[in-house]
Design a protein around this motif. Structure first.
Motif, PDB file in Angstrom:
ATOM      1  N   UNK A   1      50.069  45.446  48.453  1.00  0.00           N
ATOM      2  CA  UNK A   1      48.904  46.070  47.813  1.00  0.00           C
ATOM      3  C   UNK A   1      48.814  45.697  46.342  1.00  0.00           C
ATOM      4  N   UNK A   2      49.938  45.702  45.639  1.00  0.00           N
ATOM      5  CA  UNK A   2      49.910  45.425  44.198  1.00  0.00           C
ATOM      6  C   UNK A   2      49.372  44.028  43.912  1.00  0.00           C
ATOM      7  N   UNK A   3      49.816  43.045  44.687  1.00  0.00           N
ATOM      8  CA  UNK A   3      49.365  41.682  44.413  1.00  0.00           C
ATOM      9  C   UNK A   3      47.899  41.499  44.809  1.00  0.00           C
ATOM     10  N   UNK A   4      47.443  42.220  45.838  1.00  0.00           N
ATOM     11  CA  UNK A   4      46.029  42.136  46.210  1.00  0.00           C
ATOM     12  C   UNK A   4      45.139  42.761  45.143  1.00  0.00           C
ATOM     13  N   UNK A   5      45.532  43.904  44.637  1.00  0.00           N
ATOM     14  CA  UNK A   5      44.732  44.584  43.617  1.00  0.00           C
ATOM     15  C   UNK A   5      44.712  43.788  42.315  1.00  0.00           C
ATOM     16  N   UNK A   6      45.819  43.118  42.026  1.00  0.00           N
ATOM     17  CA  UNK A   6      45.892  42.317  40.807  1.00  0.00           C
ATOM     18  C   UNK A   6      45.108  41.021  40.969  1.00  0.00           C
ATOM     19  N   UNK A   7      45.019  40.510  42.188  1.00  0.00           N
ATOM     20  CA  UNK A   7      44.329  39.241  42.427  1.00  0.00           C
ATOM     21  C   UNK A   7      42.819  39.408  42.532  1.00  0.00           C
ATOM     22  N   UNK A   8      42.367  40.508  43.085  1.00  0.00           N
ATOM     23  CA  UNK A   8      40.955  40.640  43.438  1.00  0.00           C
ATOM     24  C   UNK A   8      40.080  41.064  42.260  1.00  0.00           C
ATOM     25  N   UNK A   9      38.949  40.394  42.086  1.00  0.00           N
ATOM     26  CA  UNK A   9      37.964  40.882  41.118  1.00  0.00           C
ATOM     27  C   UNK A   9      37.124  41.980  41.767  1.00  0.00           C
ATOM     28  N   UNK A  10      36.325  42.649  40.998  1.00  0.00           N
ATOM     29  CA  UNK A  10      35.296  43.497  41.577  1.00  0.00           C
ATOM     30  C   UNK A  10      34.226  42.576  42.165  1.00  0.00           C
ATOM     31  N   UNK A  11      33.934  42.748  43.426  1.00  0.00           N
ATOM     32  CA  UNK A  11      33.000  41.842  44.103  1.00  0.00           C
ATOM     33  C   UNK A  11      31.791  42.558  44.708  1.00  0.00           C
ATOM     34  N   UNK A  12      31.890  43.877  44.862  1.00  0.00           N
ATOM     35  CA  UNK A  12      30.795  44.641  45.459  1.00  0.00           C
ATOM     36  C   UNK A  12      29.954  45.252  44.331  1.00  0.00           C
ATOM     37  N   UNK A  13      28.722  44.802  44.124  1.00  0.00           N
ATOM     38  CA  UNK A  13      27.922  45.315  42.996  1.00  0.00           C
ATOM     39  C   UNK A  13      27.591  46.790  43.110  1.00  0.00           C
ATOM     40  N   UNK A  14      27.751  47.357  44.294  1.00  0.00           N
ATOM     41  CA  UNK A  14      27.433  48.778  44.489  1.00  0.00           C
ATOM     42  C   UNK A  14      28.647  49.684  44.381  1.00  0.00           C
ATOM     43  N   UNK A  15      29.828  49.088  44.244  1.00  0.00           N
ATOM     44  CA  UNK A  15      31.059  49.896  44.196  1.00  0.00           C
ATOM     45  C   UNK A  15      32.036  49.270  43.205  1.00  0.00           C
ATOM     46  N   UNK A  16      32.042  49.780  41.982  1.00  0.00           N
ATOM     47  CA  UNK A  16      32.992  49.287  40.981  1.00  0.00           C
ATOM     48  C   UNK A  16      34.281  50.103  41.063  1.00  0.00           C
ATOM     49  N   UNK A  17      35.404  49.425  40.987  1.00  0.00           N
ATOM     50  CA  UNK A  17      36.690  50.117  40.996  1.00  0.00           C
ATOM     51  C   UNK A  17      37.599  49.454  39.980  1.00  0.00           C
ATOM     52  N   UNK A  18      38.105  50.240  39.025  1.00  0.00           N
ATOM     53  CA  UNK A  18      38.943  49.700  37.954  1.00  0.00           C
ATOM     54  C   UNK A  18      40.292  49.200  38.463  1.00  0.00           C
ATOM     55  N   UNK A  19      40.635  49.586  39.700  1.00  0.00           N
ATOM     56  CA  UNK A  19      41.900  49.117  40.264  1.00  0.00           C
ATOM     57  C   UNK A  19      41.870  47.648  40.655  1.00  0.00           C
ATOM     58  N   UNK A  20      40.685  47.106  40.891  1.00  0.00           N
ATOM     59  CA  UNK A  20      40.549  45.681  41.172  1.00  0.00           C
ATOM     60  C   UNK A  20      40.513  44.943  39.844  1.00  0.00           C
ATOM     61  N   UNK A  21      41.655  44.395  39.472  1.00  0.00           N
ATOM     62  CA  UNK A  21      41.819  43.923  38.094  1.00  0.00           C
ATOM     63  C   UNK A  21      41.523  42.443  37.905  1.00  0.00           C
ATOM     64  N   UNK A  22      41.732  41.634  38.921  1.00  0.00           N
ATOM     65  CA  UNK A  22      41.473  40.208  38.784  1.00  0.00           C
ATOM     66  C   UNK A  22      42.350  39.525  37.758  1.00  0.00           C
ATOM     67  N   UNK A  23      43.475  40.159  37.409  1.00  0.00           N
ATOM     68  CA  UNK A  23      44.330  39.619  36.347  1.00  0.00           C
ATOM     69  C   UNK A  23      45.177  38.434  36.789  1.00  0.00           C
ATOM     70  N   UNK A  24      45.418  38.304  38.090  1.00  0.00           N
ATOM     71  CA  UNK A  24      46.225  37.205  38.597  1.00  0.00           C
ATOM     72  C   UNK A  24      45.341  35.961  38.587  1.00  0.00           C
ATOM     73  N   UNK A  25      45.210  35.365  37.412  1.00  0.00           N
ATOM     74  CA  UNK A  25      44.187  34.362  37.146  1.00  0.00           C
ATOM     75  C   UNK A  25      44.738  32.945  37.205  1.00  0.00           C
ATOM     76  N   UNK A  26      44.342  32.153  38.208  1.00  0.00           N
ATOM     77  CA  UNK A  26      44.767  30.753  38.237  1.00  0.00           C
ATOM     78  C   UNK A  26      44.276  29.998  37.005  1.00  0.00           C
ATOM     79  N   UNK A  27      45.061  29.040  36.577  1.00  0.00           N
ATOM     80  CA  UNK A  27      44.710  28.252  35.398  1.00  0.00           C
ATOM     81  C   UNK A  27      43.786  27.100  35.782  1.00  0.00           C
TER      82      UNK A  27
END
Length: 632
Positions: free
Chosen positions: A338-364
């Motif tokens: 779960x931790x790696x998924x939440x860190x990898x995923x951006x917010x993608x649903x325009x109708x449901x924002x969640x601060x837990x979806x961080x998108x921080x695992x950012x490929x260079x």
């Protein structure tokens, strides 16, 4: 879940102090009379099994990016700086990536214990188990043989984990008695070849037996998933021997001066091609065992019929990692992803924002440039692809696969291979999930873009490969856990191809490379290079095929914690990790400004020092027989 008792912890800590005196004191001076003894720990089958699970519990949590040395410590991902310490279990990986490793208090110090895991203590617990497993009178012989094999595997794996990080390490085959002298407990490091042979032999013992010992596959799916099988033991042996045959360990003169206090050399500077031949044989044995047990390259089978072929291919690539216990997995970790998924995923649903979806695992940006063109060759080799103008903006059309129609993005994102679009998301790309197809738009303040000083991708890329397609955002975030892939068949195929090529076989590696490429929707190596490369004969010689195998591996295994170790064993880290880290200008709103290449960091790697972890300086004072790694 911690299955051991306080008594187990106390006893393990005491044994650890006896054998490796460099570790911290963490045990009680007085043991109460009512604390269980080892006789209690092995009084019956159930108690013995609990102790076996204690051995399993020593395995590092590679599913969590904070604890996996192969995730955030290299050049594959990057994060904004400074970060909030409260957001991570440890900032060690980021400091190592930025060149701040040290010997006074080493980052990710698995030698002394890190992330709640003490590997030396785990080894000692395995020894305790092996020394006492004859005690339970209600333990069936066939079960005892399996448990012994599991403990030997775990002991071998923990030695292997330390070997990969530190190079030559002490071998702890048996625990020393309480009566051992002060000199006996001052252990020394063993030569690289001795360590590799010891681990290999231990894995052979674990995998021995045709009707007893480790099972060929797990049949009790409700209770035994994550436990070791015979193909898993053979696969880890294959990885060990490929590593030991690689340039970092095989004929590496950089460590000629590394020797014990008694003058024993810890590296053999003479190159030996037979190490590659031995590794190739181990890979083939592992492949045969895995395939006989039903392991095969994964292919996605949709549960509904209206999915187009491109989407099926993308889901085949993504779910090779993210589908639970799929047929390609040889060895997986049961720790939560779960931790790696939440860190990898951006917010993608325009109708449901969640601060837990961080998108921080950012490929260079260098990872985006790594993947092939749609023709299956590197972007700087494809005669049909506009490499010179890859950073220029282009308008998208409905014919551009993997991209939103009527949008703008750089030429780098056009006409790339399917794994590029399956593994990475970016401004103008698409994200297919179980509950719909979403548009990734990540300029400043857009759905997937930066909205604050935290929780965003600093490069503009997102790691789609690690996001299970069942992740749902609606009144919270629901994720579907999957086992972190420690070893899968595609990995093993690529190791085999590499070992064969280094052994002088230039034809068989193409068979296994092409299996991987076919699954990824690409033509064969021969067709791709002959028809599209500026170097059409590259695959016909060992050096050229080596480059192809290396890049194929870096692509296929991208974002799974493999690149960090591969660059080291190939001795490519000194060149690759001394390059700048780039991303896009994510703090802007316009297409032109956003799609501007931005320098994020000038990464440094000091060779040969940074090829291995330092041993904590205080350990060398406590145990003068230990010597430090070169450069530290």
């Amino acid at each position: 879940m911690k299955l051991y008792t306080t008594a187990y912890l106390i006893l393990s800590a005491m044994v650890l102090m006896i054998v490796i005196p460099s570790c911290k004191k963490s045990f009680l001076d007085i043991v109460p009379d009512n604390v269980a003894t080892l006789d209690n720990a092995f009084a019956n089958r159930n108690e013995a099994e609990k102790f076996l699970f204690t051995c399993y519990n020593a395995l590092p949590n590679d599913a969590n990016p904070d604890f996996n040395p192969g995730i955030n410590t290299g050049d594959e991902f990057w994060v904004y700086w400074p970060v909030q310490a409260s957001d991570y279990a440890s900032l060690d990986p980021f400091n190592i990536a930025r060149g701040f490793q040290n010997k006074v208090s080493p980052g990710m110090n698995y030698w002394d214990g890190f992330g709640g895991r003490s590997l030396w203590q785990g080894i000692r617990n395995c020894n305790i188990f092996l020394e006492n497993i004859d005690k339970p009178i209600d333990l069936e012989p066939y079960m005892k043989e399996r448990w012994v094999a599991e403990a030997k595997f775990l002991k071998a794996y923990l030695h292997w984990y330390l070997f990969r990080m530190y190079g030559p390490i002490p071998i702890v085959d048996k625990n020393l008695p309480i009566s051992a002298s002060a000199e006996e407990v001052k252990v020394s490091r063993q030569p690289v070849d001795s360590v590799a042979n010891y681990i290999s032999n231990l894995l052979d013992e674990a995998a021995a037996g045709t009707t007893t010992g480790l099972p060929d596959k797990i049949t009790s799916l409700s209770t035994e998933l994550g436990r070791v099988t015979k193909p898993a033991a053979l696969a880890i042996k294959a990885r060990l021997l490929v590593t030991a045959a690689s340039p970092l360990f095989n004929g590496n003169a950089d460590f000629n001066g590394l020797k014990n206090k008694d003058g024993k050399l810890l590296f053999n500077a003479a190159y030996d091609v037979n190490k590659w031949k031995r590794a190739a044989a181990a890979c083939k044995a592992a492949i045969d065992a895995a395939e006989a047990a039903g392991v095969a390259l994964y292919k996605f089978i949709p549960t509904f019929q209206d999915m187009d072929e491109d989407t099926k291919l993308e889901m085949t690539i993504r779910n090779t990692v993210c589908e639970k216990w799929n047929k390609e997995l040889i060895l997986g970790s049961t720790a939560s992803t779960r931790a790696i998924q939440m860190t990898a995923s951006p917010n993608f649903d325009p109708n449901n924002f969640n601060n837990g979806l961080r998108g921080q695992l950012a490929p260079t940006l260098k990872m985006a440039e790594l993947f092939y063109t749609r023709n299956g060759v590197p972007i700087n080799e494809d005669v049909t692809w506009d490499y010179a103008n890859r950073y220029n903006l282009r308008a998208t059309t409905a014919d551009d696969k993997g991209l939103q129609s009527g949008y703008s993005t750089v030429g780098l994102h056009f006409d790339r291979e399917p794994r590029f679009y399956a593994d990475m998301a970016f401004d103008g790309s698409k994200l297919f999930m179980q509950n719909g197809l979403f548009k990734i738009q990540s300029k400043l303040e857009q759905t997937s873009g930066r909205k604050q000083t935290l929780y965003y991708s600093v490069t503009g890329y997102y790691t789609k490969k690690l996001i299970n397609w069942n992740l749902v955002v609606a009144g919270g975030t629901t994720t579907e856990n999957y086992p972190w892939p420690i070893m899968r068949l595609g990995d093993l195929y690529l190791l085999y191809a590499e070992a064969l090529n280094e052994s002088g076989d230039l034809s068989t590696p193409l068979v296994y490379l092409n299996k991987i490429r076919a699954r990824a929707g690409l033509q064969t190596v021969e067709r791709s290079w002959t028809n599209f490369s500026t170097n059409p004969g590259k695959f016909a010689n060992q050096s050229g095929l080596r480059d192809i195998i290396h890049q194929e591996r870096l692509i296929e295994m991208a974002f799974e914690g493999s690149r960090f170790w591969d660059l080291r064993r190939w001795k490519k880290a000194a060149s690759m990790l001394n390059q700048p880290i780039y991303g896009w200008n994510v703090a802007t709103k316009s297409f032109a400004e956003y799609n501007t290449k931005v320098l994020l960091y000038n990464q440094t790697f000091i060779a040969p020092r940074d090829y291995f972890w330092p041993i904590k300086e205080n350990n060398l004072i406590v145990n003068p027989n230990l010597v430090q790694n070169a450069g530290w």
